[in-house]
Design an enzyme around this catalytic site. Structure first.
Site, PDB file in Angstrom:
ATOM      1  N   SER B 152      17.632  71.167  56.474  1.00  0.00           N
ATOM      2  CA  SER B 152      17.556  70.206  55.381  1.00  0.00           C
ATOM      3  C   SER B 152      18.406  70.698  54.196  1.00  0.00           C
ATOM      4  CB  SER B 152      16.089  70.012  55.005  1.00  0.00           C
ATOM      5  OG  SER B 152      15.919  68.954  54.126  1.00  0.00           O
ATOM      6  N   ASP B 325      14.581  61.631  62.984  1.00  0.00           N
ATOM      7  CA  ASP B 325      14.746  61.998  61.572  1.00  0.00           C
ATOM      8  C   ASP B 325      15.528  60.887  60.884  1.00  0.00           C
ATOM      9  OD1 ASP B 325      15.341  63.071  59.109  1.00  0.00           O
ATOM     10  OD2 ASP B 325      16.116  64.964  59.873  1.00  0.00           O
ATOM     11  N   HIS B 358      11.923  64.162  60.251  1.00  0.00           N
ATOM     12  CA  HIS B 358      12.606  65.270  59.579  1.00  0.00           C
ATOM     13  C   HIS B 358      11.832  66.583  59.718  1.00  0.00           C
ATOM     14  CE1 HIS B 358      15.430  67.014  56.789  1.00  0.00           C
ATOM     15  NE2 HIS B 358      14.482  67.347  55.931  1.00  0.00           N
TER      16      HIS B 358
END
Lengths: 200, 389
Positions: B152, B325, B358
């Protein structure tokens, strides 16, 4: 880790490898466990990537140190649009593609040369099977009619017609059966065909 | 059998030289808190930097001295026998500038005023963090990392490393990340920030002086963030439309209450996550870190051409994304892969079909971990004694 030698490569891959210049930058579409790129890296100083959809084969590539891009080649080769390769390989997979023409066209756009191998549907045993009223089953096409992934089977003559239609020029061809080269009447005696071609 | 790195003790390092920031401001001096696991080898070639995302910290693996339940945020990835194996790698986790877990940030005392920085803490960028991390590497005697890794926002830092310090890392591992935020991503961040700054307890960021915490704003910020970390499917599976069971209920409730109190399980879950978060996370830090996310866009100085932005990179790359995601969808990672391919860099990319959205980058999907383990084997082979010509 022991690298592949020519003798342990699948015969059509060994033949394909012998067509690739040392140091070439190679893209292997549907690369399986990455054995072709692995061999080319170790034996011929080539660089390159495999493209593969199946998780376990992606991991197999990573385990042998082959760079792999996980992607369905049918979804398009957009990711490679900004790159150029000396050779783009598609071994024993063209018959399972849905958008066969598009795959061939996209390959020819990113590769200076392309190499494609496929099972020869014109092998005499297939003709005999059909005369007996049965769909052919062979080492290269070991499936039943109802569970085969193969959508677009062809003979060498059919394949050459398509390349001509797409404006692609054949620069080399080879035919094999049982891992050996077939020179006499390859259209009915070979089980695998290998073609190299490029844009005109 | 994979094990834990055990009890870990954070370390603290003070940097006296001012750090010039992307914004034009600078920080006169600052401290970074970090943890290390494993041993740095004699050649100093086995170091791996792990960069954290929005709400994580330097505490990557193991447990802290005072709390055996305070397990590092990537403990399933880092440890003896784990994909990032601390029996062969020296792993560094560092809390970024502006964060609220010990490194200098809005809660720290500004030596110029003798009061907490609060809203005066300068806006920092991903690139600023990377420069600060590079100074930490200098102090630890690490000239070149075997790998810089993150998921991320942490993946963005790993990417920035490859562009800013190309000679200082051999591999970049960026997971569930993006080359820049989309308008939708920024929109979610902005909703979170508005929730915080409009909380009456925020006091223009000087809530420390007022003895308050903008807890309601932080809760809403966390709730909206949390929604974006999960997939629709995983929420449906985990919560569906199940009604909240109350303490006095003996059976699952099947009737509505016709009120605006917590009715559904998902509401209860989000409120719980929000409340938990508001007790430990600093509101000014939340603003800062979401802004750092918004600003990350290395292609911006190159007319939007990511390949041109990544041209300085020299290291090998591993990228991974997760099919469900939607915050940083696989398409975003494919843009990075295309840019790396155009630069003829060595890159591997896996698109893992996982249901968790995610959040999947923090979970231990066997395919994901097998891939990382295989890639770290390759990295280890590159730093070990060379057996192949």
């Amino acid at each position: 880790m022991i690298g592949h030698t020519v003798s342990t490569l699948r015969p059509d891959l060994a033949e394909i490898a012998s067509w690739i210049e040392p140091g070439a930058r190679v893209l292997d579409l549907g690369c399986g466990d990455g054995s072709l790129i692995d061999f080319l890296q170790r034996a011929k100083g080539c660089s390159g990537y495999g493209v593969e959809i199946a998780d376990e084969r992606v991991i197999a590539c990573a385990r042998r140190g082959v760079d792999v891009i996980q992607r369905d080649i049918e979804a398009g080769l957009d990711m490679f649009a900004g790159s150029r390769f000396d050779v783009v390989v598609l071994s024993m997979a063209i018959q399972a593609t849905q958008h066969t023409e598009r795959v061939l066209r996209e390959m020819s756009q990113i590769g200076a040369e392309c190499i494609v191998s496929f099972p020869n549907f014109g092998h005499w045993t297939h003709t005999v099977a059909l005369l007996r009223g049965r769909m052919p089953i062979s080492q290269e096409m070991p499936y039943r009619w109802y569970n085969t992934p193969n959508l677009h089977l062809s003979t060498p003559a059919d394949f050459e017609d398509l390349l001509a239609t797409l404006g692609l020029l054949v620069t080399r061809r080879s035919f094999m059966a049982q891992g050996r080269a077939i020179h006499f009447m390859p259209g009915s005696r070979s089980t695998q065909a290998i073609y190299r071609f490029r844009s005109r | 059998m994979p094990a834990s790195v055990g009890v870990v003790t954070p370390k603290r390092l003070r940097f006296e030289a001012p750090l010039a920031l992307t914004s034009g401001a600078s920080i006169a001096d600052y401290e970074l808190v970090y943890e290390t696991y494993g041993e740095l080898n004699a050649a100093r070639s086995n170091a791996v930097l792990v960069c954290h995302a929005l709400n994580a910290s330097h505490h990557v693996a193991g447990v802290t001295q005072d709390d055996p339940n305070d397990v590092g945020w990537w403990d399933n990835m880092v440890g003896p026998g784990k994909p990032l194996d601390t029996s062969r790698f020296f792993v560094v986790g560092v809390n970024n500038l502006g964060s609220c877990f010990g490194s200098t940030g809005p809660m720290s005392i500004n030596r110029a005023t003798g009061k907490p920085y609060g809203p005066d803490f300068p806006v920092v960028t991903v690139e600023d963090w990377v420069h600060a991390q590079a100074r930490l590497a200098d102090a630890l005697g690490i000239e070149r990392f075997a790998a810089v890794m993150g998921g991320s926002l942490g993946g963005m830092q790993a990417l920035a490393w490859s562009m800013l310090y190309p000679a200082r890392l051999s591999h970049c591992i960026a997971i569930a990340t993006a080359p820049k935020l989309s308008a939708q991503n920024i929109a979610f961040n902005e909703v979170a920030r508005r929730a915080i700054v409009t909380d009456p307890d925020f006091h223009e960021g000087r809530f420390y002086d007022h003895g308050t915490v903008p807890a309601r704003g932080l809760q809403v910020a966390r709730m909206i963030g949390h929604i974006t970390y999960l997939s629709d499917d995983v929420m449906a599976e985990k919560f569906g439309r199940t009604l909240r069971r109350h303490a006095h209920d003996t059976a699952l409730r099947s009737d509505y209450q016709f009120t605006f109190d917590v009715e559904f399980e998902i509401e209860s879950y989000l409120r719980y996550q929000g409340e938990k978060f508001s007790k430990y996370f600093d509101a000014n830090t939340y603003l800062l870190i979401t802004r750092a996310l918004d600003y990350f866009d290395p292609a911006r100085d190159h007319g939007g051409n990511l390949a041109a932005a990544m041209a300085p990179a020299q290291c090998d790359f591993l990228l991974a994304s997760f099919s469900t995601d939607w915050r940083f969808a696989p398409d975003r990672t494919r843009e990075i892969v295309a840019a790396l391919l155009a630069n003829r860099l060595r890159v591997s990319y896996a698109e893992i079909d996982a249901p968790h959205g995610h959040d999947a980058f923090l979970l231990d999907d066997p395919r994901y971990h097998a891939l990382l383990a295989a890639y770290f084997d390759r990295i280890a082979a590159g730093i070990g004694p060379k057996t192949l010509a």
